[in-house]
Design an enzyme around this catalytic site. Structure first.
Site, PDB file in Angstrom:
ATOM      1  CD  GLU A 147       7.598  -3.209   5.240  1.00 14.33           C
ATOM      2  OE1 GLU A 147       7.068  -2.308   5.928  1.00 14.33           O
ATOM      3  OE2 GLU A 147       8.036  -3.002   4.093  1.00 14.33           O
ATOM      4  CE1 TYR A 155       0.982   0.928   4.384  1.00  8.16           C
ATOM      5  CE2 TYR A 155       0.780  -1.461   4.259  1.00  8.16           C
ATOM      6  CZ  TYR A 155       1.233  -0.332   4.910  1.00  8.16           C
ATOM      7  OH  TYR A 155       1.938  -0.442   6.087  1.00  8.16           O
TER       8      TYR A 155
END
Length: 190
Positions: free
Chosen positions: A98, A21
């Site tokens: 991440e 995203y």
């Protein structure tokens, strides 16, 4: 129901899906077998996480996008299918990328792909209890922060501009990101 992806159970014969995203859309950094536009319901894409590594420093944090739980929201992005052959390596890479400061939580979410399929996917969502969670910030405040911050992966503004541009190119323009990019461009030396 969301749950952490596990190597033993989830990396089966079919591999896994991961939802991009933000920068994963334009810089995935891993091999994928399929890339499909997708929608995630129940989360909003927002600059709600301080970046002290990639797009800022502890002394001058930047902002990065995160998926923030929001009941009536939805987020458009890209779903990447990782084959079984690349699953373990890709999961290790994603966790290193991440989960550097544990501000993201690794979750299983349901996506609706543009071709109508519904798939279970890995996604990195913000931990609202983490010190790096900003909560809501005005677009003006976000622009101030993004215009001046730089981290290990470059200027914070570059991250914003790349993401906004790629969303527009994919036909998924995010009005807030487009407006934010224009605001940052108007700040001297941004």
């Amino acid at each position: 129901m969301e749950s952490r992806i596990t190597l033993d159970h989830d990396l089966n014969q079919e591999g896994f899906w991961v939802f991009g995203y933000g920068s994963l859309m334009w810089n995935p950094g891993f091999a994928f077998a399929e890339r499909v536009p997708a929608i995630l319901v129940g989360y909003a894409r927002s600059f709600c996480m301080w970046s002290i590594h990639h797009r800022g420093t502890p002394e001058e944090p930047g902002l990065v996008l995160a998926l923030d739980l929001e009941e009536r929201a939805s987020c458009r992005g890209l779903a990447f299918h990782v084959s079984r052959d690349h699953a373990a390596t890709t999961l290790a890479y994603l966790r290193e990328r991440e989960l550097v400061s544990s501000a993201y939580l690794e979750r299983r979410v349901m996506l609706t792909l543009s071709d109508g399929r519904e798939v279970s996917s890995l996604a990195y969502v913000v931990d609202p209890d983490h010190v790096q969670y900003t909560g809501p910030l005005s677009l003006a405040r976000q622009a101030e922060i993004i215009a001046r911050a730089t981290g290990g992966r470059g200027p914070n503004s570059e991250y914003l501009f790349n993401t906004a541009r790629h969303l527009a190119e994919l036909g998924m323009e995010d009005a807030d990101l487009t407006q934010l990019a224009e605001m940052v461009r108007q700040i001297p030396n941004a």
